[in-house]
Design a protein around this motif. Sequence first.
Motif, mmCIF file in Angstrom:
data_model
loop_
_atom_site.group_PDB
_atom_site.id
_atom_site.type_symbol
_atom_site.label_atom_id
_atom_site.label_comp_id
_atom_site.label_asym_id
_atom_site.label_seq_id
_atom_site.Cartn_x
_atom_site.Cartn_y
_atom_site.Cartn_z
ATOM 1 N N SER A 140 4.117 -2.069 -6.237
ATOM 2 C CA SER A 140 3.037 -2.380 -5.401
ATOM 3 C C SER A 140 2.563 -3.774 -5.898
ATOM 4 O O SER A 140 2.068 -4.442 -5.362
ATOM 5 C CB SER A 140 1.798 -1.310 -5.322
ATOM 6 O OG SER A 140 1.174 -1.088 -6.672
ATOM 7 N N ILE A 141 2.518 -3.940 -7.354
ATOM 8 C CA ILE A 141 1.755 -5.190 -7.930
ATOM 9 C C ILE A 141 2.726 -6.297 -7.830
ATOM 10 O O ILE A 141 2.475 -7.346 -7.919
ATOM 11 C CB ILE A 141 1.326 -4.730 -9.438
ATOM 12 C CG1 ILE A 141 2.471 -4.307 -10.311
ATOM 13 C CG2 ILE A 141 0.362 -3.883 -9.388
ATOM 14 C CD1 ILE A 141 2.088 -4.335 -11.636
ATOM 15 N N SER A 142 4.274 -5.969 -7.640
ATOM 16 C CA SER A 142 5.194 -6.982 -7.748
ATOM 17 C C SER A 142 4.934 -7.580 -6.161
ATOM 18 O O SER A 142 5.221 -8.879 -5.969
ATOM 19 C CB SER A 142 6.489 -6.488 -7.595
ATOM 20 O OG SER A 142 6.858 -5.714 -6.671
ATOM 21 N N GLU A 143 4.402 -6.656 -5.149
ATOM 22 C CA GLU A 143 4.283 -7.292 -3.618
ATOM 23 C C GLU A 143 2.916 -8.007 -3.639
ATOM 24 O O GLU A 143 2.793 -8.722 -2.703
ATOM 25 C CB GLU A 143 4.687 -6.242 -2.779
ATOM 26 C CG GLU A 143 5.997 -5.813 -2.757
ATOM 27 C CD GLU A 143 6.145 -4.465 -1.774
ATOM 28 O OE1 GLU A 143 5.392 -4.422 -0.754
ATOM 29 O OE2 GLU A 143 7.069 -3.850 -1.840
ATOM 30 N N LYS A 144 2.044 -7.583 -4.608
ATOM 31 C CA LYS A 144 0.791 -8.258 -4.331
ATOM 32 C C LYS A 144 0.071 -8.265 -5.761
ATOM 33 O O LYS A 144 -0.259 -7.478 -6.445
ATOM 34 C CB LYS A 144 -0.351 -7.153 -3.606
ATOM 35 C CG LYS A 144 -1.833 -7.677 -3.403
ATOM 36 C CD LYS A 144 -2.373 -6.662 -2.687
ATOM 37 C CE LYS A 144 -3.980 -7.352 -2.427
ATOM 38 N NZ LYS A 144 -4.045 -8.456 -1.904
ATOM 39 N N LYS A 145 0.358 -9.570 -6.250
ATOM 40 C CA LYS A 145 0.171 -9.977 -7.546
ATOM 41 C C LYS A 145 -1.359 -9.645 -8.086
ATOM 42 O O LYS A 145 -1.436 -9.481 -9.209
ATOM 43 C CB LYS A 145 0.563 -11.393 -7.854
ATOM 44 C CG LYS A 145 2.124 -11.648 -7.464
ATOM 45 C CD LYS A 145 3.075 -10.757 -8.384
ATOM 46 C CE LYS A 145 4.356 -11.402 -7.966
ATOM 47 N NZ LYS A 145 5.484 -10.676 -8.647
ATOM 48 N N ASP A 146 -2.108 -9.886 -7.227
ATOM 49 C CA ASP A 146 -3.552 -9.679 -7.695
ATOM 50 C C ASP A 146 -4.155 -8.291 -7.242
ATOM 51 O O ASP A 146 -5.527 -8.305 -7.030
ATOM 52 C CB ASP A 146 -4.172 -11.062 -7.134
ATOM 53 C CG ASP A 146 -4.490 -10.653 -5.631
ATOM 54 O OD1 ASP A 146 -3.491 -10.239 -5.053
ATOM 55 O OD2 ASP A 146 -5.178 -11.642 -4.895
ATOM 56 N N PHE A 147 -3.293 -7.315 -7.208
ATOM 57 C CA PHE A 147 -3.737 -6.148 -6.668
ATOM 58 C C PHE A 147 -4.524 -5.212 -7.793
ATOM 59 O O PHE A 147 -3.768 -4.618 -8.702
ATOM 60 C CB PHE A 147 -2.786 -5.180 -6.106
ATOM 61 C CG PHE A 147 -3.096 -3.942 -5.526
ATOM 62 C CD1 PHE A 147 -4.410 -3.706 -4.899
ATOM 63 C CD2 PHE A 147 -2.161 -2.899 -5.501
ATOM 64 C CE1 PHE A 147 -4.600 -2.627 -4.187
ATOM 65 C CE2 PHE A 147 -2.471 -1.676 -4.803
ATOM 66 C CZ PHE A 147 -3.713 -1.563 -4.607
ATOM 67 N N ARG B 283 0.954 -1.256 -0.162
ATOM 68 C CA ARG B 283 -0.047 -0.034 -0.138
ATOM 69 C C ARG B 283 0.967 1.201 0.013
ATOM 70 O O ARG B 283 0.485 2.125 -0.647
ATOM 71 C CB ARG B 283 -1.172 0.005 1.186
ATOM 72 C CG ARG B 283 -2.144 -1.267 1.026
ATOM 73 C CD ARG B 283 -2.953 -1.097 2.239
ATOM 74 N NE ARG B 283 -2.185 -1.419 3.382
ATOM 75 C CZ ARG B 283 -2.571 -1.550 4.734
ATOM 76 N NH1 ARG B 283 -3.820 -1.128 5.128
ATOM 77 N NH2 ARG B 283 -1.874 -2.009 5.730
ATOM 78 N N PHE B 284 1.959 1.298 0.868
ATOM 79 C CA PHE B 284 2.999 2.478 0.739
ATOM 80 C C PHE B 284 3.441 2.679 -0.784
ATOM 81 O O PHE B 284 3.306 3.924 -0.999
ATOM 82 C CB PHE B 284 4.114 2.121 1.736
ATOM 83 C CG PHE B 284 5.080 3.220 1.636
ATOM 84 C CD1 PHE B 284 4.926 4.320 2.133
ATOM 85 C CD2 PHE B 284 6.132 3.025 0.923
ATOM 86 C CE1 PHE B 284 5.747 5.576 2.044
ATOM 87 C CE2 PHE B 284 7.198 4.122 0.713
ATOM 88 C CZ PHE B 284 6.993 5.196 1.239
#
Length: 590
Positions: free
Chosen positions: A128-135, A103-104
């Motif tokens: 951000s999307i690398s840390e949460k793939k389905d974001f 989120r940061f």
Amino acid sequence: MKKIKYAIVYLNIEPNYAKLHNLPVKLPILAEDFYKAKNENKIPLDIIIRGLEAQINVKKDEYYSSYLVYHYYEMFKQLMNKEDFELAYKYLLKAKEILHDYRFHFYSGLYYAKLGNEEIAELELKQSISEKKDFAYGYFELGNLMYFRKIYDEAVDYYIKAIESDKEFSLAYLKIGDIFAENGRYEQAIENYFKVIKLDSQFIPVYQRLGVIYNQLERYKDAYLIHKKALEIDRNNYEIYYNNSYSLSKLGRHLDAIKNLEKALTIKETDFILHELSLEYKNIGEFIKAINAEEKALKLSSDENKNLIYLTLLKLYTIIEDEENVIKNYNKLKNTDLQIPSKSLLMFFYLSKGDIENTEKILSKLNKEGLFLSLPLRLDKIDTYLEKLESYTDLAVEKALLESFDDDGMIDAKILSEKLSENGLKGEYIGWLKEPLDKTSKLKPLGLKVIINALYLSGFNYGLSERVESTLSKYLWKDNYGLAFSKVLLRYYQNRVFGEQSNLENFIEEIIEEIKDLNYKFSKIISEYETYILDFDSILESNMKTFEDALYIFLSAMRFDLSIEEIENQKFKNEEVKDLIMFVAKLNRL
């Protein structure tokens, strides 16, 4: 004695409310904020944050920490909307200190995008999307960033990834539609907009976009149907009423267009809505209402729009022959890029008043611009031309018309109906004159001779010709095709009387935009006139049941340029057809 740093009380939150607003069911609140928080329908964000911060300072707790991080980001969004970027960034860092997750980087991406640092924004969003793939929101905002940078293919790819992450992500379909629309790929835009409606049938912005596209594609009925659905959802959206009025106008439904514009004005009064309403009032011969609307538009307009409004007012005041306001509005335009049309209207005004001296002064300047080159010769023999026009009239219709004018120079339709009957005229159309305007539009071109004779009697009076045409077509045919057809007759009359004598091709070029605004279907026929030209035998046998039939005959008569003698020596199946053909022939030989 140990000093008390915080006095915290716990506010019990109803579970459904807590879930809806992402709050703990026992919300820590500073004692000093307690009574304010208890009395608010919605607890202010700053109170929530102060209480959670105090709780964490007293005792670090993962449960309350997660709520605090969430509300830090909520405060960040509020401050970004207020464009307090410095303070917003401080809350971003506060959230990071407690929990540094995807989120940061997401909100950092939004922050840098807002500041115009697109490269860093892209890096943060990708993190951000690398840390949460389905974001889904991360992909969506990357799509927005690429859209802003006009890298459309990448933008679409990211929007599609947002949809793959969340099948219900309707906004991604909306933005894909926007990209296709911006690049002229309208059918693909429409396809994506309907996907939005399938997911969220109450989402008004998608209806607005569809209406605009359908109007651009000249699919006015589809636009009207989309606007109708939107208005079933939201009856307080002035933009939809305004856009719907445009669709209705193109469909020839001017009375309904007026209702939509009037409704839009009750919601929001703007210069452009008032201007369009003025034009619609003018279309149906409500010139005083048109002037009142345009004068209001003038007061609200920006400087860049004022000249267009002055020109409209000049035309309206010319039509009603108001000298003071004609001169006033002309003076506003005489040194602008609209000085030629304004000079023409001033010339028409003086000609309407019978002031030949001032007419000739202005006409000499217009002649230097290559305009109205035949009119000086007509002015030299104006009495002869007036006598000839009067000789064209049907005496019974002429008598009825002359007895129907009121003190303001307007025709009283009910009196006209009675006078036509008294003078031996018969026909269904005589009863139409007495009917209220909200009656269904008449689709048969009956009563043509009334408008034709009224035009003959208007002579060289520009304002009078405008008034009688608009008034009679409104009361005879109410709306739709009749208004457009009568405007064709008016422009042809003015073209011939004022000496322009344009051939068919040039005449069509001169009137096509005006007719398009009155009735799109009619304008299509006019622009494709070669397809509809009739041979003379077909004209003789025509029953002229519709206004389309009347338009075919009118265009054919212009093409053939028949003599008066040829027409008189033929037997027509329909007398209205003969009246129309003779109108063209007589004016050609004026």
